[in-house]
Design an enzyme around this catalytic site. Sequence first.
Site, PDB file in Angstrom:
ATOM      1  N   PRO A  11       0.793  -1.228   0.000  1.00  0.00           N
ATOM      2  CA  PRO A  11       0.000   0.000   0.000  1.00  0.00           C
ATOM      3  C   PRO A  11       0.823   1.275   0.000  1.00  0.00           C
ATOM      4  O   PRO A  11       1.826   1.386   0.700  1.00  0.00           O
ATOM      5  CB  PRO A  11      -0.822  -0.104   1.295  1.00  0.00           C
ATOM      6  N   ASN A  12       0.340   2.204  -0.796  1.00  0.00           N
ATOM      7  CA  ASN A  12       0.864   3.576  -0.910  1.00  0.00           C
ATOM      8  C   ASN A  12       2.178   3.680  -1.666  1.00  0.00           C
ATOM      9  O   ASN A  12       2.625   4.794  -1.958  1.00  0.00           O
ATOM     10  CB  ASN A  12       0.997   4.243   0.482  1.00  0.00           C
ATOM     11  N   ARG A  19       5.165  12.318  -3.131  1.00  0.00           N
ATOM     12  CA  ARG A  19       4.949  12.953  -1.821  1.00  0.00           C
ATOM     13  C   ARG A  19       6.010  12.470  -0.836  1.00  0.00           C
ATOM     14  O   ARG A  19       6.624  11.442  -1.045  1.00  0.00           O
ATOM     15  CB  ARG A  19       3.574  12.576  -1.253  1.00  0.00           C
ATOM     16  N   TYR A  24      10.934   9.207   1.668  1.00  0.00           N
ATOM     17  CA  TYR A  24      10.992   8.108   0.699  1.00  0.00           C
ATOM     18  C   TYR A  24      11.755   8.436  -0.583  1.00  0.00           C
ATOM     19  O   TYR A  24      11.838   7.592  -1.481  1.00  0.00           O
ATOM     20  CB  TYR A  24       9.569   7.632   0.367  1.00  0.00           C
ATOM     21  N   ASN A  75       8.022  -5.721  -0.647  1.00  0.00           N
ATOM     22  CA  ASN A  75       7.895  -4.544   0.219  1.00  0.00           C
ATOM     23  C   ASN A  75       6.407  -4.432   0.536  1.00  0.00           C
ATOM     24  O   ASN A  75       5.620  -3.932  -0.286  1.00  0.00           O
ATOM     25  CB  ASN A  75       8.409  -3.278  -0.464  1.00  0.00           C
ATOM     26  N   ALA A  78       2.983  -0.792   4.968  1.00  0.00           N
ATOM     27  CA  ALA A  78       2.540  -0.834   6.364  1.00  0.00           C
ATOM     28  C   ALA A  78       1.963  -2.189   6.772  1.00  0.00           C
ATOM     29  O   ALA A  78       1.907  -2.502   7.973  1.00  0.00           O
ATOM     30  CB  ALA A  78       1.529   0.280   6.616  1.00  0.00           C
ATOM     31  N   GLU A  99      12.607  -9.607   2.097  1.00  0.00           N
ATOM     32  CA  GLU A  99      11.827  -8.439   2.524  1.00  0.00           C
ATOM     33  C   GLU A  99      12.641  -7.169   2.262  1.00  0.00           C
ATOM     34  O   GLU A  99      13.825  -7.112   2.601  1.00  0.00           O
ATOM     35  CB  GLU A  99      11.545  -8.576   4.024  1.00  0.00           C
ATOM     36  N   HIS A 101      12.606  -2.777   2.458  1.00  0.00           N
ATOM     37  CA  HIS A 101      12.018  -1.471   2.801  1.00  0.00           C
ATOM     38  C   HIS A 101      12.958  -0.376   2.346  1.00  0.00           C
ATOM     39  O   HIS A 101      14.180  -0.494   2.482  1.00  0.00           O
ATOM     40  CB  HIS A 101      11.782  -1.350   4.314  1.00  0.00           C
ATOM     41  N   ARG A 108      12.847   4.256  12.889  1.00  0.00           N
ATOM     42  CA  ARG A 108      11.607   5.041  12.838  1.00  0.00           C
ATOM     43  C   ARG A 108      10.739   4.746  14.075  1.00  0.00           C
ATOM     44  O   ARG A 108      11.230   4.294  15.096  1.00  0.00           O
ATOM     45  CB  ARG A 108      10.895   4.765  11.504  1.00  0.00           C
TER      46      ARG A 108
END
Length: 148
Positions: A11-12, A19, A24, A75, A78, A99, A101, A108
């Site tokens: 997601p996203n 943005r 990112y 990835n 969330a 995995e 990221h 974070r």
Amino acid sequence: MPLSVLILNGPNLNLLGTRQPEVYGTTTLADIERDCRSKAETLGFEIEFRQSNGEGALIDLIHAARGRHAGLILNAGAYTHTSIALMDAISSVELPTVEVHLSNIHRREPFRHQSYISKVALGQICGFGAFGYQMALDALAHHLRRPA
Ligand code: CA2
């Protein structure tokens, strides 16, 4: 026949480069796909590169990967921190999974430190931005070519 790898984005991640560049970066998901395609070519892999905002859709893509792909780069966005369902899907298909990221999730917020994906992945690459996908392709190549 070349080995095929599914590169799956959650997601996203479709918003990458548009943005929050301070978190990112400015690289778009299309840039990442292009770089993965050229890296995959040097490794002799075929890739399928997908993104979905839906947990169920991601699970369906993981199920469909069984028998079609030799490995998975994920990835999960969330969902990494929440989804036992995605973890179970990876276990069920028994595909070697790396995995990825973009950000270093361990630097974070505490809620990002937990990863359900890590429990079933070969390993986790985080904090290297888009380059992490290239590292993941190398890691899978190393894993898949290891002597039996
Ligand atoms: O660092 C990563 O790759 C993450 O998987 C990204 C997820 C985040 O929830 C994970 O904790 C770590 C968020 C992806 C959101 O991507 C955006 C991109 C541009 C603008 C807004 C969100």
